[in-house]
Design an enzyme around this catalytic site. Sequence first.
Site, PDB file in Angstrom:
ATOM      1  N   ASP A  10       0.835  -1.194   0.000  1.00  0.00           N
ATOM      2  CA  ASP A  10       0.000   0.000   0.000  1.00  0.00           C
ATOM      3  C   ASP A  10       0.874   1.250   0.000  1.00  0.00           C
ATOM      4  O   ASP A  10       1.895   1.317   0.686  1.00  0.00           O
ATOM      5  CB  ASP A  10      -0.896  -0.020   1.246  1.00  0.00           C
ATOM      6  N   GLU A  51       1.450  -0.512  -5.175  1.00  0.00           N
ATOM      7  CA  GLU A  51       0.518   0.562  -5.500  1.00  0.00           C
ATOM      8  C   GLU A  51       1.336   1.838  -5.643  1.00  0.00           C
ATOM      9  O   GLU A  51       1.788   2.419  -4.649  1.00  0.00           O
ATOM     10  CB  GLU A  51      -0.525   0.743  -4.396  1.00  0.00           C
TER      11      GLU A  51
END
Length: 541
Positions: free
Chosen positions: A200, A242
């Site tokens: 993330d 990401e």
Amino acid sequence: MMTRWFKNAIVYSLDVETYLDSNGDGVGDFQGLISKLDYLSGLGITCIWLLPFFPSPNRDNGYDVKDYYSVDSRLGDLGDFVQFMSKCHDLGIRVIIDLVINHTSIEHPWFLDARKSKDSPYRSFYIWSDRPLPFKKKEIVFPGEEDQVWTYDDAAQQYYFHRFYAEQPDLNIACEQLRKEILRIVEFWLYLRVDGFRIDAAERVIELDGASGNQRKMLDDFFETLRSFVASKNPDAVLLAEANVAPKDIGLYLRRNQRMHMLFNFYINQHIFLSLAKGDAKSLRAAFEKLPLCDDQQQWLNFLRHHDELTLTLLSDEQRALVFSQYAPQKTMRIYNRGIRRRLAPMVANDPRLLHLCYSILFALPGAVLLRYGDEIGMGDNLNLDGRVSVRTPMQWSSSHNAGFSTANARKIVHPIIKEGEYSFTRINVLAQQRDPNALLNFIERMITTRKQTPEIGIGKYSFSKNTPSGILAHTCEHDNVKMFFCHNFKDEVTTLALSDFIPEHSAVFEILCDGESAVHDGLIILDGFGFIWLRVENKI
């Protein structure tokens, strides 16, 4: 060399709390998810990406973690997770989980201890200052909800740094002890047989203002350390980053076999919608030509929508305004001045031709494929809900009570179920679409089946045709003497092309997939408005 499993993966993203509630408390859970794994297997899914399921105050949809080694008690326990993993692997489904290491919750034991004293062993896990330091507005992830990145903590008597909510203090990856702890977390979940991690906010993990010398090198090398560690525990596991970055910065994440295995293809995602808005495929073709080629240890993860907004930050102001005008004409449909908080079906006015075209583009482009839960049935959004929650409503399984998601009283449901309008659960649900051969769900299932039969897309060499009308995207993927040809029409008008302009005359051509109206006839490719066609090309014997 054996092809890595992720090269042609069909990834399905879901949040356990909104998928299926098994115990009637209004919150989805692992037992509910386990009961639907046969559905996902039948659909053709090869990998599940689980959004955070760890204990959390849920200030940011679980991305504010307070315990990396456990399961949110609302969703089940570690025993349920192990059972989930076992059934996934029995069905041939891999599992990727979120690794949230840019920040924690302010309720995490590390932060609670760190704020007690400057001598705390966890103090250096976070970034502190005696005064707020200058920052750029772009560092604020949630503009309009937060207006600064430094928050004063009374107990610590210092300011701590956070780019997300104030309840999510940033971690200091430059801290050696923290890096060791991250590897322990990774090892724990690999021991429970997960097949990889989505990193993330990867672009922020390795950012640290003022870093230089050894500290800068350590930050730059962190992903290499992480990959090496993961490979030592499970050589088949993957790291998915990401990172919403321009082509020039992709090398920070995809670098031979040293860093990430996969990268979300944000650049292509944004240019898909730009080209659709313009009715001109040139933008998308030009975008792909700017990307570096993936080797046999790397892959793009292509997608249309996911759990956050459709971010448009890699487009120019003019391009972003055009996409907004087409797909988010009302301000309530936009968020953070950079993105669209809608699901795909409402964005294209639920037009079956556009939905089919979008998914054909997604499945035909070089890379692996990501689907968001509910998008396979064309679920809608609820713009009355705050922020990103608009696209996080519970899965619509049937037209029965609470869409078949839960037996709880409606007031207890984790997020309101869509009950009215074109996207109501009485109109849009899995059970109804399973009975309808023309439904989107069955189209997606056919698309997945066809994609699995054309591995050239994920592992072959690709080439985009340049001498085409502006509205046409034509490309080939070739591997082991097998060539696939794909043609997509971004305009709402019939377009006719000469087959010989793309395929040698001595070739045998087989139609693999089309929109139903498009066809090859008498040496011509006839594409309907918003039409598409997939062809297998072989040399005549």
